[in-house]
Design an enzyme around this catalytic site. Sequence first.
Site, mmCIF file in Angstrom:
data_model
loop_
_atom_site.group_PDB
_atom_site.id
_atom_site.type_symbol
_atom_site.label_atom_id
_atom_site.label_comp_id
_atom_site.label_asym_id
_atom_site.label_seq_id
_atom_site.Cartn_x
_atom_site.Cartn_y
_atom_site.Cartn_z
ATOM 1 N N ASP A 90 35.459 19.677 -29.321
ATOM 2 C CA ASP A 90 36.424 20.727 -29.456
ATOM 3 C C ASP A 90 37.358 20.793 -28.483
ATOM 4 O O ASP A 90 37.647 22.119 -27.826
ATOM 5 C CB ASP A 90 35.620 22.091 -29.986
ATOM 6 C CG ASP A 90 34.868 21.895 -31.038
ATOM 7 O OD1 ASP A 90 35.004 21.342 -32.028
ATOM 8 O OD2 ASP A 90 33.506 22.592 -30.696
ATOM 9 N N GLU B 261 39.954 26.215 -39.736
ATOM 10 C CA GLU B 261 39.157 26.652 -38.386
ATOM 11 C C GLU B 261 39.726 26.187 -36.984
ATOM 12 O O GLU B 261 41.198 25.496 -37.344
ATOM 13 C CB GLU B 261 37.796 26.205 -38.428
ATOM 14 C CG GLU B 261 37.757 24.820 -38.346
ATOM 15 C CD GLU B 261 36.328 24.257 -38.415
ATOM 16 O OE1 GLU B 261 35.224 25.001 -38.397
ATOM 17 O OE2 GLU B 261 35.958 22.751 -38.679
#
Length: 509
Positions: free
Chosen positions: A25, A194
Site C-alpha cells: 500500500d 478503497e
Amino acid sequence: MKRPWTADLGDGTYRNPVLNADWSDPDVVTVGEDHYLTASSFGRFPGLPLLRSRDLVNWTLAGHALDRLEPASDFVVPRHDCGVWAPSIRHHAGRFWIFWGDPDHGVQQVNAERVEGPWTAPHLVKAGKGLIDACPLWDEETGEAYLVHAWAKSRSGVKNRLTGHRMSPDGRELLDEGTTLIDGDTLPGWFTLEGPKLHRHDGWFWILAPAGGVETGWQGAFRSRDFFGPYEERVVLEQGRTDVNGPHQGGWVRTAAGEDWFLHFQAKGAYGRVVHLQPMRWDEDGWPVIGDAGEPVSVHRKPAAPEQPVTAPAFDDDFPGGRYGGQWQWTADPGPGWTKEHDGDGLRLTCVPTAYAHDLRVLPNVLVQRLPAEEFTVEVDLALASGVPGANAGLAVLGDAFSWIGLEAGPDGSPLLVHRYAEGVAEHERDAAHPRPAPGGKATLRIEVTAGARCRFHADTGDGLRPSGQVFAATPWRWVGALLGLFATAPAGTGPAGTARFTAFRGGA
C-alpha cells in the site's frame, strides 16, 4: 553474494518492480528534489517505514515514523491483519504528515519536521471501527483542509464507499459528521473501492482509488469541482495484456523536473505487495493516463533526475555492536530485554521461555524482514550458548505456514541441528529432517529461494553445507507476504535459558 535485486538497469532505464519486496500500500510525497515513501506495517514494530529516493527508482531506508502502536495491549502478540493500514504521507506547513486507518480503532496521524524525526505520538483523529485508508488534503488555494477514508466491511459492515470530511488545519480534528463522496454500489461494475488518495489539480478535486480487489482489480480516478461532489470516474490503469495482475493503490507525484509518475503495488502471493513505477501524463480532457496507455510498463526511461547510485533497501546486516539494522521489525511489541548489546559484531538474542515455542507464528520476539526478491539466497552464522533442553534458535521463513532451521539443546543439553515446519492448518511444528549433532553449538544456515517462493534449507555444522528436508513452499499471512525471521526461544518455566548469537547475515541472487 551480489545484491538480490536492483531496478536500475544502468543505461538510463529501469525495470519493474522498482521495490521487489513487500512494501504494501505505498504512498509517496515529493519535497524539493527528494521523494519519500511509506507503506503499511500492520502490527509489526517499529511501524510506518520511510524510504528516500532522488529518482523514484533507487531507494534507501530512512527510518520509521512509529515507535509503538496503541493501545499497546492489542499488539503484544502478532496481528498481521491489524494496526497500520494503507498510510498516506504529505508535506504541509514545513512538516511531514502521515495519516492511516487502524481498522479496529480509527484514523490516526503523526507528524514531524524532518523525516528522520522525532515524530509526534499517534493522535486519534476519528474514532471508530472499519475506518481505513485515510488521506488528508490541505487546499493551498482556499486554506481549507479535508480528509477522505474508506471502509473495512470486516469491522463496520460497510465497503465500496469513500467518506469525506472537512478537517481542522492542524490535522487534529474533523469538522463535520462526514459525507459519502463516492458510493461504489451506484457505479456499474465497481466493487471493493478503497485506498483513496486525495489531490487538488487543475481546478479539480481528485481521488485516485483502486477497486476490483487486490488480486484482480484496477486503478480508478475520480474528479469533481467541489470536494463534496458529484464525482465522475474513469479507469486509468489495469492489467490489460500484461502479467501485472491487479495494478492497485499507490501514489502520484510530480518531480522537481515537472514530470508526473505513479507508484502502485502488485500482489504476488508469498512475496507480498511489490511496488511498480509508472509514467503518468494528462490527456486532452484533463484525465490522467498511467503506464503505456493505461497498462503497466515493464521497462521504461527513468525519471529525469541527477544521476543516482544504483541501490536498494538494505538487506545484509553485520549487527554492529549487537544492534540490528532498520530493515528489521519485530512481529509484535518486543518489550525490553530480548537483545543484548555487546562489543563487536553479532546479534545476541535471549532464549525467551514461552509456552508457545512450538509455533513461531504466535511469538512477538521474532525479528523479521521482507523477502528481497523472487529468487535469492540468504545465509547466517549461528552460535547457541545454552544447555537448557529445548532452548533453540534459528533462521525461519514465516507465513501462514512456516519452516525453520537452527540449533537446539537436546535432552542432555548437547547441541543439535534441527529443521522443523508447520503447515497452515497445524497448531504445532514437527521435524522436517532428523536432528543431528552440531559440535560446538555452531552452524551456518542457508535458505535458497527459487520462483514460486520455494525454499530449500541447508546447514553446515563443520562438515560442509548439506541440504536438509524437503522443499518448503512459503505462504503469505493475511495481507502480509512471507517473512524471513531470526528467533531464540526456550520451553516455559525454565528460567534463564542462555542466548543465541547471529553473525554475518547475507543475501544474494
